[in-house]
Design a protein around this motif. Sequence first.
Motif, PDB file in Angstrom:
ATOM      1  N   GLY A  97      22.345  77.708 -50.281  1.00  0.00           N
ATOM      2  CA  GLY A  97      21.456  77.347 -49.182  1.00  0.00           C
ATOM      3  C   GLY A  97      20.340  76.446 -49.680  1.00  0.00           C
ATOM      4  O   GLY A  97      19.983  75.446 -49.035  1.00  0.00           O
ATOM      5  N   SER A  98      19.799  76.784 -50.830  1.00  0.00           N
ATOM      6  CA  SER A  98      18.721  76.010 -51.420  1.00  0.00           C
ATOM      7  C   SER A  98      19.177  74.584 -51.738  1.00  0.00           C
ATOM      8  O   SER A  98      18.503  73.607 -51.416  1.00  0.00           O
ATOM      9  N   GLN A  99      20.350  74.436 -52.347  1.00  0.00           N
ATOM     10  CA  GLN A  99      20.869  73.107 -52.662  1.00  0.00           C
ATOM     11  C   GLN A  99      21.146  72.293 -51.404  1.00  0.00           C
ATOM     12  O   GLN A  99      21.030  71.074 -51.392  1.00  0.00           O
ATOM     13  N   ALA A 100      21.550  73.003 -50.322  1.00  0.00           N
ATOM     14  CA  ALA A 100      21.899  72.310 -49.078  1.00  0.00           C
ATOM     15  C   ALA A 100      20.664  71.960 -48.262  1.00  0.00           C
ATOM     16  O   ALA A 100      20.773  71.387 -47.182  1.00  0.00           O
ATOM     17  N   ASP A 117      17.080  69.709 -44.800  1.00  0.00           N
ATOM     18  CA  ASP A 117      17.164  68.412 -45.474  1.00  0.00           C
ATOM     19  C   ASP A 117      18.624  68.206 -45.864  1.00  0.00           C
ATOM     20  O   ASP A 117      19.103  68.759 -46.852  1.00  0.00           O
ATOM     21  N   THR A 118      19.335  67.401 -45.084  1.00  0.00           N
ATOM     22  CA  THR A 118      20.787  67.309 -45.260  1.00  0.00           C
ATOM     23  C   THR A 118      21.202  66.165 -46.191  1.00  0.00           C
ATOM     24  O   THR A 118      22.371  65.784 -46.208  1.00  0.00           O
ATOM     25  N   THR A 119      20.244  65.663 -46.995  1.00  0.00           N
ATOM     26  CA  THR A 119      20.557  64.510 -47.856  1.00  0.00           C
ATOM     27  C   THR A 119      21.801  64.740 -48.725  1.00  0.00           C
ATOM     28  O   THR A 119      22.732  63.928 -48.728  1.00  0.00           O
ATOM     29  N   THR A 157      23.030  79.572 -39.844  1.00  0.00           N
ATOM     30  CA  THR A 157      23.172  78.467 -40.794  1.00  0.00           C
ATOM     31  C   THR A 157      24.101  77.403 -40.228  1.00  0.00           C
ATOM     32  O   THR A 157      23.800  76.204 -40.260  1.00  0.00           O
ATOM     33  N   ALA A 158      25.255  77.841 -39.713  1.00  0.00           N
ATOM     34  CA  ALA A 158      26.258  76.897 -39.210  1.00  0.00           C
ATOM     35  C   ALA A 158      25.695  76.094 -38.038  1.00  0.00           C
ATOM     36  O   ALA A 158      25.848  74.872 -37.972  1.00  0.00           O
ATOM     37  N   ILE A 159      25.018  76.776 -37.121  1.00  0.00           N
ATOM     38  CA  ILE A 159      24.521  76.084 -35.928  1.00  0.00           C
ATOM     39  C   ILE A 159      23.361  75.169 -36.295  1.00  0.00           C
ATOM     40  O   ILE A 159      23.242  74.054 -35.774  1.00  0.00           O
ATOM     41  N   ALA A 160      22.510  75.608 -37.229  1.00  0.00           N
ATOM     42  CA  ALA A 160      21.404  74.757 -37.660  1.00  0.00           C
ATOM     43  C   ALA A 160      21.932  73.502 -38.356  1.00  0.00           C
ATOM     44  O   ALA A 160      21.410  72.399 -38.162  1.00  0.00           O
ATOM     45  N   LEU A 161      23.001  73.659 -39.163  1.00  0.00           N
ATOM     46  CA  LEU A 161      23.608  72.502 -39.809  1.00  0.00           C
ATOM     47  C   LEU A 161      24.192  71.554 -38.772  1.00  0.00           C
ATOM     48  O   LEU A 161      24.030  70.335 -38.857  1.00  0.00           O
ATOM     49  N   ALA A 162      24.888  72.138 -37.778  1.00  0.00           N
ATOM     50  CA  ALA A 162      25.496  71.317 -36.730  1.00  0.00           C
ATOM     51  C   ALA A 162      24.411  70.528 -36.003  1.00  0.00           C
ATOM     52  O   ALA A 162      24.583  69.340 -35.701  1.00  0.00           O
ATOM     53  N   ALA A 163      23.262  71.170 -35.745  1.00  0.00           N
ATOM     54  CA  ALA A 163      22.169  70.483 -35.064  1.00  0.00           C
ATOM     55  C   ALA A 163      21.611  69.370 -35.945  1.00  0.00           C
ATOM     56  O   ALA A 163      21.439  68.233 -35.496  1.00  0.00           O
ATOM     57  N   ALA A 164      21.351  69.674 -37.238  1.00  0.00           N
ATOM     58  CA  ALA A 164      20.726  68.696 -38.130  1.00  0.00           C
ATOM     59  C   ALA A 164      21.652  67.515 -38.397  1.00  0.00           C
ATOM     60  O   ALA A 164      21.192  66.384 -38.567  1.00  0.00           O
TER      61      ALA A 164
END
Lengths: 419, 419
Positions: A97-100, A117-119, A157-164
Amino acid sequence: MALIVQKYGGSSVRDTERIKKVAEHIVATRRAGHDVVVVVSAMGDTTDELLGLAGEVTGAPTPRELDMLLTSGERVSNALVAMAIQALGAPACSFSGSQAGVFTTAAHGRARIVDMDTTRVRQQLDRGAIVLIAGFQGVNRESGDITTLGRGGSDTTAIALAAALKADTCEIYTDVDGVYTADPRIVPNARLLEHISYETMQELAACGAKVLALRSVEYARRHGVPVHVRSSYNTRPGTMVSAAREVPTAERPSITGVAHDQSGAKITVTGLPDGPGPAAQVFRVVTGAESELDMAVRDTSHGADGRTELSFLVPADSRLPVVAALREHQEEIGFADISQDERIGKVSLVGTGMRSQPGVIAAFCETLAAAGVNIEIISTSEIRISAVCRAAQLGDAVRALHGAFGLGAPEGVAVAART
Amino acid sequence: MALIVQKYGGSSVRDTERIKKVAEHIVATRRAGHDVVVVVSAMGDTTDELLGLAGEVTGAPTPRELDMLLTSGERVSNALVAMAIQALGAPACSFSGSQAGVFTTAAHGRARIVDMDTTRVRQQLDRGAIVLIAGFQGVNRESGDITTLGRGGSDTTAIALAAALKADTCEIYTDVDGVYTADPRIVPNARLLEHISYETMQELAACGAKVLALRSVEYARRHGVPVHVRSSYNTRPGTMVSAAREVPTAERPSITGVAHDQSGAKITVTGLPDGPGPAAQVFRVVTGAESELDMAVRDTSHGADGRTELSFLVPADSRLPVVAALREHQEEIGFADISQDERIGKVSLVGTGMRSQPGVIAAFCETLAAAGVNIEIISTSEIRISAVCRAAQLGDAVRALHGAFGLGAPEGVAVAART
């Protein structure tokens, strides 16, 4: 080409055979031409096993160290899924999670995501890799400490990633086929819902439906992420959760399903001085003990001697601290005694346009009465009716309501005939 | 008040009972007035279990994902020890390798520490906390990827921390009482060494002694970190490893111990054209296959037909890639065949001043001959004599040498009497 976020729950990756199946499904999605980001929960019962180890070491583990312990589970499952994908010849890369870049509040055990931060995720996607991200975990930017999001956190986590990432869809893979009108283990003819609105899904989740965690639905609604709940064991179409609302007509409410919840405890404060002051004092103490508060009711039938009874539900695991906090303030508030009861259940009918149709509440009560279920507390809103009953009668209550409101029928809802 | 780094191996924390014992020992050290930094390995067989899971998923896990998987083990053990310490009323804080500022090269599975940023560790020490750091792991600064230091890496983490923090001592807790003159499971009267120099300890480790990992001893020597090897099961004094050297006299060499190693395989290239060229070609191919090379010998007795035999040891797990690489170059090098043998062992006598006393080599060979052990390859240096023999005879060889050189005697070494 779409960008798809897929989340697999613990039972979907409970052993290495299942992990290989999941990897095949992920690679098939990639080979269909889509970018794929995957969030995997810890394998099977890993989290409970780790909690067991912590319990052997100490009765009161500190939240910071508990988070350090628990976050190891998702590292294992994500690394194994990444290896299984690579073994199928597709590039993959797993991140903690930290790396992502999942940044959260500092509240260990129940942190909230404050920034993504999805860099690094983007970089890997641009290189053509399938990106795996350990669910349920993040990092607090200020302290650098590892945090967890609480139960069901991998959905968030999954939904937050999908949003970001502005993903086209977030697919939640689980061990059931989707969202049902009731728990199919209790109601054999429960019907799979093809679609459900965020609002109704939130209400079902809040009332005990376990297929999606409440906070993740809130997150999806706030960011408009289309969520697709599907089985990881078959290719059935599952349930779409989106902003499109169920519309009640003037004649009939739109009833979606029956939820049940057995995780609460009922606390009754007796001999409470009448009037609004003492009840407010009780509620202040309860919420001050960091407990949620649900379905409070004051029994005014004992009001003749200036004393009343106050009952309410709290989560079973905060029962002891709540009672202790109340006992501390007993003299100040001036109540006579406290009783507590864990053998209760809550059944909820969820839909839209229910309060404007008073016949629904009557039918609800008549149905439970006919099934021999005694209602101990009842509360209603525009989108649900909930009743507290004996835990032993909860299954009967769910089945009776599901049948009476025609939720198992292949088409529509039969409740209009009853009102 | 001293600053002490303590390292506990996997067997010392194999279950929660042992973890509580370790916590008591750590807290006792803190309460004696010392600052304490602790490095804990993964519990018991965790690492092997995780490798087993990876093996079920794929025959060839990628090193990056393998490191992500394996590093979960130390997170679990460190968090549990931290909780156990806190339960005893002492402040504690656990860090992953990455959080603790352990920066490494990018070589997954065998990364080397290149920098230590002890800022966060110092902050916690200044707050009076016992600081726990996951051993065996670090992070590559350029990629942000998690790395592991390879087998025995937790020893290296502890010694690197001790060097960076300028600790007064680095205590390595293990399941034996310290460094012995030979493996006590093979030689019942093996003697515990009170002191050993870095150089001799390095040689013992290189020859198969498992109590300290070779790389960690190199690190300690380079940075002058005093290492104290002790048992986590009792309070016996253990072995000090430091720069003070064993000094041989003109009359007698100083022999420290007998090491053995069964992790190698012997490869023999037959029908090799004579002369230095072809042998060099063979060695270039072997080291090109990323294998270490040990104890090579050329048998010139077959030199009449212009052909010789070349034997050497490689680690058993690189046997297959080495043979494959050689077969690829068979025509070019011009050898006839390759044979391989895993049923070999290596016994080494380690000390100082041995080559200058030729009687030692003679006594070594006579002792093995008298024990019925056939020497297949022998190599000597100023500080050791090693012989390859049948694996089944390795125990006999160790016992015979240990007895003949008087290493089990309570005082001194009896070898001078034999020369």
